[in-house]
Design a protein around this motif. Structure first.
Motif, short mmCIF file in Angstrom:
data_model
loop_
_atom_site.label_atom_id
_atom_site.label_comp_id
_atom_site.label_asym_id
_atom_site.label_seq_id
_atom_site.Cartn_x
_atom_site.Cartn_y
_atom_site.Cartn_z
N ARG A 36 -31.58 99.53 12.66
CA ARG A 36 -31.80 98.08 12.79
C ARG A 36 -31.98 97.67 14.25
O ARG A 36 -32.85 96.86 14.58
CB ARG A 36 -30.62 97.30 12.17
CG ARG A 36 -30.66 97.23 10.67
CD ARG A 36 -29.62 96.28 10.12
NE ARG A 36 -28.26 96.78 10.32
CZ ARG A 36 -27.67 97.67 9.53
NH1 ARG A 36 -28.32 98.18 8.49
NH2 ARG A 36 -26.43 98.07 9.76
N LEU A 59 -35.46 98.38 15.14
CA LEU A 59 -36.39 97.42 14.55
C LEU A 59 -36.36 96.09 15.31
O LEU A 59 -37.40 95.45 15.49
CB LEU A 59 -36.03 97.18 13.08
CG LEU A 59 -36.25 98.38 12.13
CD1 LEU A 59 -35.62 98.09 10.77
CD2 LEU A 59 -37.73 98.70 11.98
N TYR A 60 -35.18 95.69 15.76
CA TYR A 60 -35.06 94.43 16.52
C TYR A 60 -35.84 94.49 17.83
O TYR A 60 -36.21 93.46 18.39
CB TYR A 60 -33.60 94.14 16.86
CG TYR A 60 -32.69 93.92 15.68
CD1 TYR A 60 -33.18 93.59 14.42
CD2 TYR A 60 -31.31 94.05 15.82
CE1 TYR A 60 -32.33 93.40 13.34
CE2 TYR A 60 -30.45 93.85 14.77
CZ TYR A 60 -30.96 93.54 13.51
OH TYR A 60 -30.11 93.34 12.45
N ARG A 61 -36.06 95.71 18.33
CA ARG A 61 -36.73 95.87 19.63
C ARG A 61 -38.21 96.22 19.50
O ARG A 61 -38.91 96.29 20.50
CB ARG A 61 -36.01 96.94 20.45
CG ARG A 61 -34.63 96.49 20.94
CD ARG A 61 -33.89 97.66 21.57
NE ARG A 61 -32.73 97.23 22.32
CZ ARG A 61 -31.52 97.02 21.80
NH1 ARG A 61 -31.34 97.22 20.49
NH2 ARG A 61 -30.51 96.62 22.56
N GLY A 62 -38.68 96.51 18.29
CA GLY A 62 -40.11 96.76 18.12
C GLY A 62 -40.49 98.06 17.47
O GLY A 62 -41.68 98.39 17.41
N ASP A 72 -41.14 100.64 14.24
CA ASP A 72 -41.81 100.36 12.97
C ASP A 72 -41.02 100.81 11.76
O ASP A 72 -41.18 100.26 10.67
CB ASP A 72 -43.18 101.07 12.96
CG ASP A 72 -44.05 100.62 14.12
OD1 ASP A 72 -44.62 99.52 14.01
OD2 ASP A 72 -44.13 101.34 15.13
N CYS A 114 -33.36 92.72 22.33
CA CYS A 114 -33.81 92.48 20.96
C CYS A 114 -34.70 91.23 20.94
O CYS A 114 -34.49 90.27 21.68
CB CYS A 114 -32.62 92.27 20.03
SG CYS A 114 -31.53 93.71 19.90
N ASN A 115 -35.71 91.27 20.07
CA ASN A 115 -36.63 90.16 19.90
C ASN A 115 -36.07 89.24 18.79
O ASN A 115 -35.77 89.69 17.69
CB ASN A 115 -38.01 90.69 19.51
CG ASN A 115 -39.03 89.60 19.27
OD1 ASN A 115 -38.98 88.88 18.28
ND2 ASN A 115 -39.98 89.48 20.19
N LYS A 123 -37.35 87.00 16.82
CA LYS A 123 -38.10 86.95 15.56
C LYS A 123 -37.87 88.22 14.74
O LYS A 123 -37.75 88.15 13.51
CB LYS A 123 -39.60 86.77 15.85
CG LYS A 123 -39.97 85.40 16.37
CD LYS A 123 -41.48 85.26 16.55
CE LYS A 123 -41.85 83.86 17.02
NZ LYS A 123 -43.33 83.71 17.20
N LEU A 124 -37.79 89.35 15.42
CA LEU A 124 -37.56 90.61 14.70
C LEU A 124 -36.13 90.68 14.17
O LEU A 124 -35.90 91.26 13.11
CB LEU A 124 -37.86 91.79 15.62
CG LEU A 124 -39.33 91.97 16.02
CD1 LEU A 124 -39.49 93.11 17.02
CD2 LEU A 124 -40.20 92.22 14.78
N LYS A 142 -36.18 88.83 11.02
CA LYS A 142 -36.92 89.54 9.98
C LYS A 142 -36.11 90.69 9.39
O LYS A 142 -36.14 90.92 8.17
CB LYS A 142 -38.23 90.08 10.56
CG LYS A 142 -39.08 90.86 9.55
CD LYS A 142 -40.39 91.34 10.18
CE LYS A 142 -41.22 92.13 9.16
NZ LYS A 142 -42.51 92.58 9.73
N TYR A 143 -35.39 91.42 10.24
CA TYR A 143 -34.75 92.66 9.79
C TYR A 143 -33.22 92.61 9.70
O TYR A 143 -32.59 93.64 9.49
CB TYR A 143 -35.13 93.80 10.74
CG TYR A 143 -36.58 94.23 10.64
CD1 TYR A 143 -37.07 94.89 9.52
CD2 TYR A 143 -37.47 93.96 11.69
CE1 TYR A 143 -38.39 95.30 9.44
CE2 TYR A 143 -38.80 94.36 11.62
CZ TYR A 143 -39.25 95.02 10.49
OH TYR A 143 -40.56 95.42 10.41
#
Length: 289
Positions: free
Chosen positions: A76, A79-82, A84, A193-194, A196-197, A200-201
């Motif tokens: 996770r 995923l928060y950082r980009g 796939d 961490c982004n 938006k991501l 999403k995750y």
């Protein structure tokens, strides 16, 4: 140039904050007493992978990790950082693995992923400090390898240009793909961490992490990307005798919490006499010189 990148990452106990309760009576690490974190140098490796992805449109980055179900948090965080995707190797048969058994399990996971162009991992984990797993994975897969990397400068024409730290300085090397790289903690820090991501995750999880009564359970039916890949020994066609304790020729005899105390102290003036006496003492005690 589209690249398939796999980052080797590990969830580790935060050994930087070891207290009196960090060890059990048997001399093993009391993991319940220490918070679990993303291994620091693996974050440096993740940043290098994401930079390669940015430089090469169409490339993909996935995190491969091994551990109990809670280690899904590592995927996770990726995923928060980009990243796939990600894959969690979790099975009781993986438990108790030393570097040899760990590298075997990871190499089998990479074989299952298939057609990987570059594997990137941290130099070492803070709960072991062996720096052995990366090179062992490369050996088992027959990959070229570059260790102690500080920056993967570019990848062109199926070759990677890498700056690495060596005794006395740095050197720039070129290595053909497929390739495994281990990254130092002196490399660039990982991006944050982004937001938006994260949104999403934030409910992404492996099946074994779920209790089944979460309010967001229905989301897993409509959003398949929230179900993370979870593999057992059988899923990666692993040999049980080479996994976990069975495949580990080395064992940790004991873990000790050592606290250093100053024996004595001296207060010196900046006078030439005091400095001269200090230098003589250091040389006579063979501390310097």
């Amino acid at each position: 140039m589209k690249l398939k990148i796999v980052v080797l990452a590990k969830q580790v106990p935060d050994t930087r904050n070891v207290g009196k309760d960090a060890m059990t009576a048997e001399g093993t690490v009391n993991r319940a007493a220490l918070p679990a974190i993303f291994n620091p140098e693996d974050l440096n490796a993740l940043e290098q992978a994401l930079r390669i992805k940015d430089q090469n449109p169409g490339s993909t980055v996935g995190i491969l990790t091994m551990g109990p179900p809670r280690a899904g948090e590592i995927i996770r965080q990726g995923l928060y950082r980009g990243t796939d995707t990600g894959w969690l190797l979790t099975d009781r048969l993986f438990a108790g693995a030393d570097t040899l058994a760990t590298s075997y399990a990871l190499s089998m996971g990479i074989r299952k992923i298939g057609d990987v162009d570059i594997v990137i991992g941290g130099r070492q984990a803070i709960d072991g400090d062996t720096a052995q797993v990366g090179p062992q994975v490369a050996q088992k897969l027959g990959l070229n390898q570059v260790t102690y990397a500080e920056e993967i400068i570019k990848i062109e024409n199926k070759k990677a240009t890498i700056r690495r730290h060596i005794d006395g300085g740095v050197e720039t090397v070129e290595a053909p793909l497929p390739l495994l790289v281990t990254v130092n903690g002196t490399a660039a820090a990982c991006r944050p961490c982004n937001a938006k991501l994260v949104m999403k995750y934030k409910y992404a999880s492996c099946p074994m992490e779920r209790k089944g009564d979460e309010p967001w359970t229905e989301l897993y039916k409509t959003r398949p990307y929230l179900t993370l890949n979870q593999w057992s020994v059988a899923d990666v066609c692993g040999d049980c005798e080479q996994c976990g304790l069975s495949g580990s020729p080395t064992k940790v005899k004991a873990v000790q919490n050592i606290i250093f105390h100053a024996k004595e102290s001296k207060t010196l003036t900046p006078s030439d006499e005091d400095v001269d006496n200090l230098m003589k003492e250091l040389i006579s005690e063979k501390i310097i010189g």
